[in-house]
Design an enzyme around this catalytic site. Structure first.
Site, mmCIF file in Angstrom:
data_model
loop_
_atom_site.group_PDB
_atom_site.id
_atom_site.type_symbol
_atom_site.label_atom_id
_atom_site.label_comp_id
_atom_site.label_asym_id
_atom_site.label_seq_id
_atom_site.Cartn_x
_atom_site.Cartn_y
_atom_site.Cartn_z
ATOM 1 N N CYS A 130 43.521 -17.391 -15.100
ATOM 2 C CA CYS A 130 42.106 -16.842 -16.109
ATOM 3 C C CYS A 130 41.281 -18.217 -16.171
ATOM 4 O O CYS A 130 41.500 -19.095 -17.200
ATOM 5 C CB CYS A 130 42.522 -16.097 -17.045
ATOM 6 S SG CYS A 130 41.285 -15.905 -18.386
ATOM 7 N N CYS B 67 40.255 -18.468 -19.886
ATOM 8 C CA CYS B 67 41.250 -18.864 -20.773
ATOM 9 C C CYS B 67 41.324 -20.409 -20.692
ATOM 10 O O CYS B 67 41.793 -20.803 -21.739
ATOM 11 C CB CYS B 67 42.462 -18.021 -20.312
ATOM 12 S SG CYS B 67 42.258 -16.289 -20.292
#
Ligand SMILES: [Zn+2]
Length: 148
Positions: free
Chosen positions: A70, A73
């Site tokens: 991600c 993230c």
């Protein structure tokens, strides 16, 4: 075996086991008796350690639900690190890899990552998806302490 975290003594290098309820406390090295400062880094947890810390911490717990693939993230990670350093002794910061811990992701119905949750006294007090700055994460974590 009970779930626990570890903290390395900066004086002698010995690894100390820290019980989940004491992750935000100053401790003492079991080998050389030097003080062990409270956890100032995000702690990677599995479901057992998550439950142990969230269930017993006497300070708010900020949780970063994330995954390795991600992009946002990874962008949030330095902010999470900064928040953990600022929150040392005042709150605990955990990281939950949602691929490794799908049971936790399902339990909290994580639909998008990163998502940041705050727990106080074992209860979920806030859950907010999306990238966040360190200052924002700190405010959320400490805001819950004031509300509790
Ligand atoms: Zn030591």
């Amino acid at each position: 075996m009970a779930a626990s975290t570890h903290r390395t003594c900066s004086a002698c290098g010995r690894t100390n086991r820290i019980p989940p309820s004491h992750v935000a406390d100053r401790g003492t090295c079991g080998a050389c008796k030097a003080p062990l400062p409270p956890s100032s880094r995000p702690i990677d947890v599995d479901a057992a350690l998550f439950d142990a810390i969230v269930g017993s911490a006497r300070v708010p717990v900020l949780v970063d639900f994330w995954a390795t693939w991600c992009g946002p993230c990874r962008m949030a990670a330095p902010e999470v690190e900064r928040a953990a350093a600022e929150l040392a002794g005042k709150a605990v910061v955990l990281k939950v890899d949602t691929d490794q811990n799908q049971d936790l992701a399902a339990r909290y119905q994580i639909r998008s990552i990163p998502s940041f949750a705050v727990f106080s006294n074992g209860k979920l007090v806030s859950m907010q998806p999306g990238m966040a700055r360190a200052s924002d994460l700190i405010r959320r974590a400490l805001g819950s302490a004031n509300a509790a």
